[in-house]
Design a protein around this motif. Structure first.
Motif: not given
Length: 496
Positions: A117-120, A272-273, A275-278, A323-324
């Motif tokens: 869900y965080g983008g991975v 943190a990354p 959370v930033v993406v979402v 996020g990156i």
């Protein structure tokens, strides 16, 4: 069109599709299969083959690449950096430490859900979660055959198709067609997610309890799991996997692992990354874009488009890019060979985007054949209204192609405009179309030939015979139940 011509045209379409499925399942590259099978269908239908090759197939493939390559590129890069920095590993271990062996199934599911869900990327999550799940299942004495179902439930069900705001490619595909955002129908998405997760955990808990009563426990794989990564990167698995998600498994072992001297990431640095993406996905789509003047997009030099057609892809792209940046800033010391990791992440996006693009080109040629009108009329004539026919069409195409993203894009390329017209006639909110379409792509796509299924079983050291039954229940049956709930609620109360 005469009856004879119609029969020949439909026969050509079915023959080309059967050939595509059979050869793709045997490991042939879809990059070559898709155009060859498309031209075969055109030839049998008496259509100009070269015109379809350059004007239909290539044009459609090019449009797909232009729309979605940014998401493939940034998503693969983000996933690779999360892996090489040790962040995916840290998040998974955090869930395991908090929940422990008593809740091993829940720990694996929630760990997978959190990172995806965080983008991975799904495949990055597979390769990290599998060894951890094996260790956890061994300690809890849970049969290893349940590992693939637990990992699939957390990574490729509700976080891929239902949870509002998910940066998964499938959730982005309907946006240019329907003018929606990743947060389309958020209430229905949350309900569907609870249904999928609750049903899947109930089934896995029931299966584990039955195994305990029967004296069945954890059994080591024949090779001890030593060759999981090599088997996950085999050429056969790679070709199938390239259609399932936006990451080439061959790049898993490339790049550089986290530097030992820097130690594992802290929970904050790992989370943190994600959370930033979402958060940025939400801010861009819900706060920023509705307040900006993007009338300039109507000019020919910008493709004479609208903000609603591009905002979803823009929002996810900005979220992944930020996020990156946060990921590299917090974990620079752990990324000992940043250039190698970046190269591997970028390279991991190429084969999947070209493979899915070729599949989309194949679908465009099929949709352009005269006989396809009969198929379209049949789909639109399915009882139950537009939502049901959209669900059936997307399910069938995702199942036949073994690709949620490919099947969804083919369905919307061929029928998206028609469903928008039907939605206007029936007073259906496009957000509801979006959520039904995305959820429909994530059901029958998990048939045995699906690349994600093949890869996950290989990485877990399992087989279809051992694990596929439980995987079907959590990834297909649970998803179909949730889809039914959304269609019923959406028909009664509309989008919410």
């Amino acid at each position: 069109m005469s009856a004879g011509t119609l029969v020949i045209g439909l026969g050509g379409m079915l023959a080309s599709l059967a050939l595509l499925i059979w050869l793709a399942y045997r490991g042939w590259s879809v990059l070559l299969l898709a155009p060859l099978c498309a031209m075969l269908a055109a030839l049998i239908s008496g259509e100009p083959v070269l015109a379809h090759w350059t004007q239909t197939f290539m044009s459609s493939t090019g449009r797909f690449l232009a729309q979605f390559f940014p998401l493939f590129l940034l998503g693969s890069l983000f996933g690779k950096l999360m892996e090489d920095s040790g962040s995916v590993d840290a998040v998974a271990r955090l869930m395991i430490d908090k929940l422990g062996t008593r809740h091993a199934l829940v720990a694996v599911v929630l760990g997978g859900a959190l990172v995806t869900y965080g983008g991975v990327s799904l495949f990055v999550a597979f390769f990290v979660l599998a060894p951890m799940a094996q260790s956890l299942f061994r300690s809890a004495n849970i049969p290893r055959r349940l590992m693939p179902a637990a990992i699939m439930l957390g990574t490729a069900t509700f976080t891929m198709s239902a949870l509002p705001g998910t940066p998964a490619l499938q959730n982005a595909i309907p946006m240019p067609f329907f003018g929606t955002t990743p947060f389309a129908a958020p209430g229905l998405g949350v309900i569907a997610s609870l249904v999928m997760a609750g049903f899947g955990l109930w089934w896995l808990g029931r299966a584990a309890a039955a195994a305990r009563r029967n004296g069945e426990g954890f059994v080591e794989p024949d090779n001890g799991g030593a060759d999981d990564e090599d088997r996950g990167k085999s050429s056969l698995v790679r070709e199938r996997a390239s259609l399932a998600q936006a990451f080439d498994p061959a790049e898993i072992g490339n790049g550089a692992a986290a530097s030992d001297h820097a130690g594992p990431p802290s929970p904050f640095a790992a989370l943190a990354p994600l959370v930033v993406v979402v958060a940025m996905n939400f801010v861009m789509n819900v706060v920023v874009f509705p307040r900006i003047d993007a009338s300039y997009l109507a000019e020919p030099r910008w493709g004479s488009t609208t903000l609603s057609a591009v905002a979803g892809v823009w929002g996810v792209s900005v979220a992944l890019a930020l996020g990156i940046i946060v990921l590299v800033a917090l974990n620079r010391a752990r990324l000992g060979a940043l250039r190698e990791s970046v190269d591997a992440g970028a390279n991991a996006s190429v084969l999947p985007v070209l493979s899915v693009g070729s599949l989309v080109g194949y679908g465009a040629v099929i949709a352009a054949l005269p006989a396809f009108e009969a198929v379209r009329d049949w789909v639109l004539g399915i009882g139950g209204g537009p939502l049901v026919s959209l669900a059936v069409a997307t399910n069938l195409l995702a199942g036949l192609t073994g690709s949620a993203s490919g099947g969804l894009t083919i369905a919307l390329d061929a029928l998206g405009g028609t469903y928008m017209q039907l939605a206007a006639q029936h007073g259906i909110n496009p957000d509801l179309l979006h959520r039904v379409a995305v959820m429909s792509s994530g059901t029958l796509d998990s048939l045995p030939h699906n690349g994600a299924v093949v890869t996950l079983l290989a990485v877990c050291g399992s087989t279809h015979r051992e694990s596929y039954r439980d995987l079907v229940v959590v990834s297909i049956v649970g998803a179909l139940i949730a889809l039914g709930v959304v269609i019923v609620l959406g028909s009664l109360f509309g989008s919410f």
